[in-house]
Design a protein around this motif. Structure first.
Motif, PDB file in Angstrom:
ATOM      1  N   VAL A   1      45.274  66.357  31.368  1.00  0.00           N
ATOM      2  CA  VAL A   1      44.722  66.897  30.126  1.00  0.00           C
ATOM      3  C   VAL A   1      44.563  68.390  30.370  1.00  0.00           C
ATOM      4  O   VAL A   1      43.779  68.797  31.230  1.00  0.00           O
ATOM      5  CB  VAL A   1      43.362  66.264  29.762  1.00  0.00           C
ATOM      6  CG1 VAL A   1      42.847  66.870  28.452  1.00  0.00           C
ATOM      7  CG2 VAL A   1      43.493  64.758  29.627  1.00  0.00           C
ATOM      8  N   LEU A   2      45.313  69.177  29.630  1.00  0.00           N
ATOM      9  CA  LEU A   2      45.346  70.611  29.869  1.00  0.00           C
ATOM     10  C   LEU A   2      44.515  71.385  28.846  1.00  0.00           C
ATOM     11  O   LEU A   2      44.152  70.863  27.790  1.00  0.00           O
ATOM     12  CB  LEU A   2      46.793  71.116  29.830  1.00  0.00           C
ATOM     13  CG  LEU A   2      47.769  70.429  30.786  1.00  0.00           C
ATOM     14  CD1 LEU A   2      49.173  70.988  30.596  1.00  0.00           C
ATOM     15  CD2 LEU A   2      47.333  70.586  32.230  1.00  0.00           C
ATOM     16  N   GLN A   3      44.271  72.627  29.182  1.00  0.00           N
ATOM     17  CA  GLN A   3      43.548  73.497  28.257  1.00  0.00           C
ATOM     18  C   GLN A   3      44.396  73.766  27.014  1.00  0.00           C
ATOM     19  O   GLN A   3      43.905  73.783  25.897  1.00  0.00           O
ATOM     20  CB  GLN A   3      43.206  74.820  28.950  1.00  0.00           C
ATOM     21  CG  GLN A   3      42.419  75.794  28.081  1.00  0.00           C
ATOM     22  CD  GLN A   3      42.018  77.040  28.857  1.00  0.00           C
ATOM     23  OE1 GLN A   3      42.400  77.205  30.010  1.00  0.00           O
ATOM     24  NE2 GLN A   3      41.259  77.897  28.243  1.00  0.00           N
ATOM     25  N   ASP A   4      45.702  73.966  27.236  1.00  0.00           N
ATOM     26  CA  ASP A   4      46.623  74.190  26.115  1.00  0.00           C
ATOM     27  C   ASP A   4      47.088  72.840  25.586  1.00  0.00           C
ATOM     28  O   ASP A   4      47.781  72.094  26.293  1.00  0.00           O
ATOM     29  CB  ASP A   4      47.835  75.022  26.558  1.00  0.00           C
ATOM     30  CG  ASP A   4      47.432  76.410  27.016  1.00  0.00           C
ATOM     31  OD1 ASP A   4      46.484  76.962  26.432  1.00  0.00           O
ATOM     32  OD2 ASP A   4      48.057  76.937  27.956  1.00  0.00           O
TER      33      ASP A   4
ATOM     34  N   ILE B   1      49.182  59.687  20.239  1.00  0.00           N
ATOM     35  CA  ILE B   1      48.359  59.073  21.285  1.00  0.00           C
ATOM     36  C   ILE B   1      49.232  58.203  22.192  1.00  0.00           C
ATOM     37  O   ILE B   1      49.058  58.172  23.412  1.00  0.00           O
ATOM     38  CB  ILE B   1      47.217  58.245  20.660  1.00  0.00           C
ATOM     39  CG1 ILE B   1      46.248  59.168  19.911  1.00  0.00           C
ATOM     40  CG2 ILE B   1      46.471  57.452  21.726  1.00  0.00           C
ATOM     41  CD1 ILE B   1      45.129  58.443  19.182  1.00  0.00           C
ATOM     42  N   ALA B   2      50.208  57.514  21.596  1.00  0.00           N
ATOM     43  CA  ALA B   2      51.088  56.612  22.357  1.00  0.00           C
ATOM     44  C   ALA B   2      52.326  57.334  22.884  1.00  0.00           C
ATOM     45  O   ALA B   2      53.335  56.699  23.190  1.00  0.00           O
ATOM     46  CB  ALA B   2      51.502  55.435  21.479  1.00  0.00           C
ATOM     47  N   TYR B   3      52.249  58.652  23.023  1.00  0.00           N
ATOM     48  CA  TYR B   3      53.417  59.448  23.447  1.00  0.00           C
ATOM     49  C   TYR B   3      53.966  58.979  24.798  1.00  0.00           C
ATOM     50  O   TYR B   3      55.175  58.895  24.991  1.00  0.00           O
ATOM     51  CB  TYR B   3      53.019  60.923  23.530  1.00  0.00           C
ATOM     52  CG  TYR B   3      54.165  61.863  23.785  1.00  0.00           C
ATOM     53  CD1 TYR B   3      55.064  62.187  22.783  1.00  0.00           C
ATOM     54  CD2 TYR B   3      54.358  62.432  25.043  1.00  0.00           C
ATOM     55  CE1 TYR B   3      56.124  63.052  23.017  1.00  0.00           C
ATOM     56  CE2 TYR B   3      55.404  63.300  25.292  1.00  0.00           C
ATOM     57  CZ  TYR B   3      56.281  63.599  24.276  1.00  0.00           C
ATOM     58  OH  TYR B   3      57.329  64.459  24.521  1.00  0.00           O
TER      59      TYR B   3
ATOM     60  N   ARG C   1      45.334  60.325  24.657  1.00  0.00           N
ATOM     61  CA  ARG C   1      46.695  60.052  25.146  1.00  0.00           C
ATOM     62  C   ARG C   1      46.681  59.685  26.631  1.00  0.00           C
ATOM     63  O   ARG C   1      47.372  58.760  27.059  1.00  0.00           O
ATOM     64  CB  ARG C   1      47.566  61.287  24.902  1.00  0.00           C
ATOM     65  CG  ARG C   1      49.032  61.100  25.244  1.00  0.00           C
ATOM     66  CD  ARG C   1      49.886  62.167  24.576  1.00  0.00           C
ATOM     67  NE  ARG C   1      49.494  63.511  24.957  1.00  0.00           N
ATOM     68  CZ  ARG C   1      49.818  64.615  24.268  1.00  0.00           C
ATOM     69  NH1 ARG C   1      50.509  64.506  23.148  1.00  0.00           N
ATOM     70  NH2 ARG C   1      49.448  65.794  24.680  1.00  0.00           N
ATOM     71  N   VAL C   2      45.867  60.402  27.413  1.00  0.00           N
ATOM     72  CA  VAL C   2      45.760  60.109  28.844  1.00  0.00           C
ATOM     73  C   VAL C   2      44.975  58.822  29.063  1.00  0.00           C
ATOM     74  O   VAL C   2      45.312  58.021  29.941  1.00  0.00           O
ATOM     75  CB  VAL C   2      45.109  61.291  29.588  1.00  0.00           C
ATOM     76  CG1 VAL C   2      44.848  60.926  31.046  1.00  0.00           C
ATOM     77  CG2 VAL C   2      46.012  62.513  29.508  1.00  0.00           C
ATOM     78  N   MET C   3      43.924  58.619  28.280  1.00  0.00           N
ATOM     79  CA  MET C   3      43.105  57.408  28.431  1.00  0.00           C
ATOM     80  C   MET C   3      43.933  56.142  28.190  1.00  0.00           C
ATOM     81  O   MET C   3      43.682  55.104  28.802  1.00  0.00           O
ATOM     82  CB  MET C   3      41.916  57.458  27.487  1.00  0.00           C
ATOM     83  CG  MET C   3      40.854  58.454  27.939  1.00  0.00           C
ATOM     84  SD  MET C   3      39.357  58.359  26.941  1.00  0.00           S
ATOM     85  CE  MET C   3      38.219  59.317  27.959  1.00  0.00           C
ATOM     86  N   LEU C   4      44.911  56.241  27.300  1.00  0.00           N
ATOM     87  CA  LEU C   4      45.781  55.093  27.043  1.00  0.00           C
ATOM     88  C   LEU C   4      46.631  54.763  28.278  1.00  0.00           C
ATOM     89  O   LEU C   4      46.886  53.596  28.571  1.00  0.00           O
ATOM     90  CB  LEU C   4      46.687  55.387  25.843  1.00  0.00           C
ATOM     91  CG  LEU C   4      47.694  54.304  25.461  1.00  0.00           C
ATOM     92  CD1 LEU C   4      46.968  53.052  24.975  1.00  0.00           C
ATOM     93  CD2 LEU C   4      48.652  54.801  24.378  1.00  0.00           C
ATOM     94  N   MET C   5      47.048  55.802  29.019  1.00  0.00           N
ATOM     95  CA  MET C   5      47.912  55.595  30.177  1.00  0.00           C
ATOM     96  C   MET C   5      47.134  55.044  31.380  1.00  0.00           C
ATOM     97  O   MET C   5      47.689  54.326  32.204  1.00  0.00           O
ATOM     98  CB  MET C   5      48.575  56.923  30.573  1.00  0.00           C
ATOM     99  CG  MET C   5      49.505  57.492  29.516  1.00  0.00           C
ATOM    100  SD  MET C   5      50.912  56.418  29.205  1.00  0.00           S
ATOM    101  CE  MET C   5      51.753  56.503  30.773  1.00  0.00           C
TER     102      MET C   5
END
Length: 579
Positions: A419-422, A434-436, A489-493
């Motif tokens: 999870v980035l700042q940008d 979200i499901a990317y 998005r990260v939480m899904l992974m």
């Protein structure tokens, strides 16, 4: 020929469609055969009209009927040829563009960092389109042109060898003029393509940062920069257009002289009785048809030069060295436990400018490691090395005791969540974003991830909920909402190792508290690297690495570092100083 290699590369892409090319050649021969038979019919018709005695109406009617059939046959064969030409051209262009886009996924991050996005965009989109136009015109003119030239030579020789030799001898003059001018257009069109790419980059930069442009009153300077590039593009465009535009008139002038010579010489031949008026009419038609392909080909030379210049830029990009492939002995890591070890690690983006120097870190599974320090100290560089966006020049990174270089990049990165700042979001629905990383995720899984990221409540208020379409970059939602979607998005992974680079920088304090709780749950039992500027977010970290000028100058827990009253304590006090 300076662009011989480019032509060879183009032919490699055309080769798979060889059967269609043969069909096109056959149709070209049929088209030209019908076209070349027309002057014979016209010549006979003229002789039936101007012959001694009377007009042969019956034979003239048959000639007209034959002309109608020939014209119809020409139209049908030419239509079929053009249809095949379009199919081959656009398939070739599709293949080249697909190869270029595929290569875009293969080039190393270092290339992307060193290149202007607008230049790459121009090569894949604009240059390929320009190449398409030139290739389409080239196919159409060259096929029929070459066959027409060969066919007319044969028919002219059958009528008069002497006059035919006059036409053939003068032909090289036309070719010399065309090649002389064409040789100077390639460089100009290449320069034009480069300037067009520069303009694309500039426009993309200004459009993508319009808020900053207006906030910092950059409008006038932006116009100045655009005006400068626009003027340079205009100048090189005019030069290229000038040289390309004189090609056709120059060859037409030479061909006009050839036609005049044929007319004068043919008239004397008719007067001497060695040729009929109808034969001379046919010959003049052939002479015109013989020179016409040269006119058309010379007219399309500029377009071909432009196409080859664009193709050259495309192939330059395709030939860019791809990211070094995984070694043959590289293994796939299914699920990492989370042990990460950096040993004697050194790295610099530029050889003459050192950055990371002899970094040693040993992170046990489940530990939370915070990395802090001033801008440019190397925090993000460590993240780039962990993700193998770059490989170290010295030392090594090991995951679960296995060197990262021995693990396939794909499997390594699947075990890391960032999870980035940008923030980055694609044009599409919220659910798709979200499901990317997990496109087959169910709606329930997506909603669960959004709830943990505290994004569910604002998504539910959107016009179509999870099916709400957001623009590229998420321009129609707030910065904080974009950040929440990236966290979801990260939480899904649910990866084995987390990398949080100022992940809550765009979220209000109240929401940040909720997200931090969500992160607590997500980080439970997982190795986490937290790059932070706000030191309040890392006080519970198992280990804090304090970096400065590419070195780890302090390390320890929050309280330990404060008690040392060193660099970290100074950073902390500067953030929480009471006035």
């Amino acid at each position: 020929m300076k662009h011989r290699k480019t032509v060879k590369r183009v032919l490699e892409y055309i080769r798979p469609y060889g059967f269609k090319i043969i069909e096109m050649l056959i149709l070209a021969v049929i088209t030209v055969a019908f076209t070349l038979y027309t002057p014979i019919l016209i010549g006979r018709g003229v002789d039936y009209i101007v012959g001694p005695g009377e007009v042969w109406s019956e034979k003239l009617f048959k000639i007209l009927l034959q002309l109608g059939v020939v014209i119809l046959g020409t139209a049908v064969s030419q239509w079929l040829m053009n249809l095949l030409t379009n199919q081959v051209t656009y398939r070739v262009v599709q293949d080249i563009r697909s190869r270029a886009f595929s290569h875009l996924q293969e080039v190393p991050v270092s290339y992307m960092d060193a290149s202007q996005p607008g230049d790459i965009l121009s090569r894949i989109v604009a240059d390929v389109s320009q190449f398409s136009d030139g290739l389409l015109m080239g196919f159409t003119q060259l096929f029929t042109g070459v066959v027409t030239i060969l066919g007319t030579i044969g028919f002219m020789l059958s009528i008069s060898v002497k006059i035919s030799l006059l036409v053939i001898v003068l032909t090289p003059v036309s070719l010399f003029v065309a090649s002389f001018i064409a040789g100077r257009t390639f460089r100009m069109f290449k320069e034009q393509s480069e300037k067009r790419a520069e303009m694309t980059s500039l426009v993309e930069e200004i459009v993508g940062n319009q808020k900053l442009v207006q906030a910092f009153h950059y409008e006038e300077r932006a116009e100045e920069r655009f005006g400068k590039v626009n003027e340079e593009l205009r100048v090189c465009g005019i030069k290229a257009l000038f040289f390309s535009s004189i090609t056709n008139p120059s060859t037409r002038f030479v061909n006009g002289l050839v036609y005049t010579g044929v007319g004068i010489m043919g008239a004397f031949t008719v007067l001497s009785g060695r040729m009929t008026v109808g034969q001379l009419t046919s010959f003049l038609n052939y002479a015109n048809q013989y020179t016409k392909p040269f006119n058309e080909i010379s007219g399309v030379v500029a377009e071909l030069e432009n196409a080859l210049a664009c193709a050259n830029r495309i192939f330059e990009f395709i030939d860019t060295p791809a990211e070094k492939p995984d070694g043959k002995d590289a293994v796939t890591m299914e699920h990492a436990e989370g042990e990460v070890k950096l040993t004697n690690l050194s790295f610099s983006y530029q050889p003459e400018v050192s950055l990371l120097q002899d970094i040693n870190i040993h992170v046990k599974p489940g530990q939370r490691i915070a990395i802090v320090g001033p801008t440019g100290c190397g925090k993000t560089t460590i993240i780039n090395l962990l993700m193998r966006f770059y490989d170290p020049q010295k030392g090594q990174i090991a995951v679960d005791g296995m060197p990262a270089l021995k693990i396939t990049r794909d499997s390594l990165r699947k075990n890391f969540g960032m999870v980035l700042q940008d923030t980055w979001l694609k044009a599409g629905t919220i659910r798709e974003n979200i499901a990317y990383g997990k496109p087959d995720a169910s709606l329930e899984e997506v909603m669960e991830a959004a709830k943990k990221a505290h994004a569910h409540s604002f998504i539910r208020r959107m016009p179509k909920g999870y099916d709400t379409v957001i623009s590229e970059g998420g321009g129609n939602i707030s910065q904080g909402q974009k950040q929440l979607l990236c966290i979801a998005r990260v939480m899904l992974m649910r990866p084995s190792v987390l990398i949080l680079d100022e992940a809550t920088s765009s979220i209000d304090t109240r929401t940040e508290v909720k997200v931090q709780k969500a992160f607590e749950e997500l980080m439970e039992g997982r190795t986490s690297f937290i790059v932070a500027h706000r030191l309040s977010t890392i006080q519970e970290a198992d280990l804090i690495l304090v970096m400065k000028d590419g070195n780890i100058i302090e390390q320890g827990r929050h309280r330990e570092l404060l008690e040392k009253k060193g660099f970290y304590a100074h950073l902390y006090e500067s953030q929480f100083a009471v006035s």
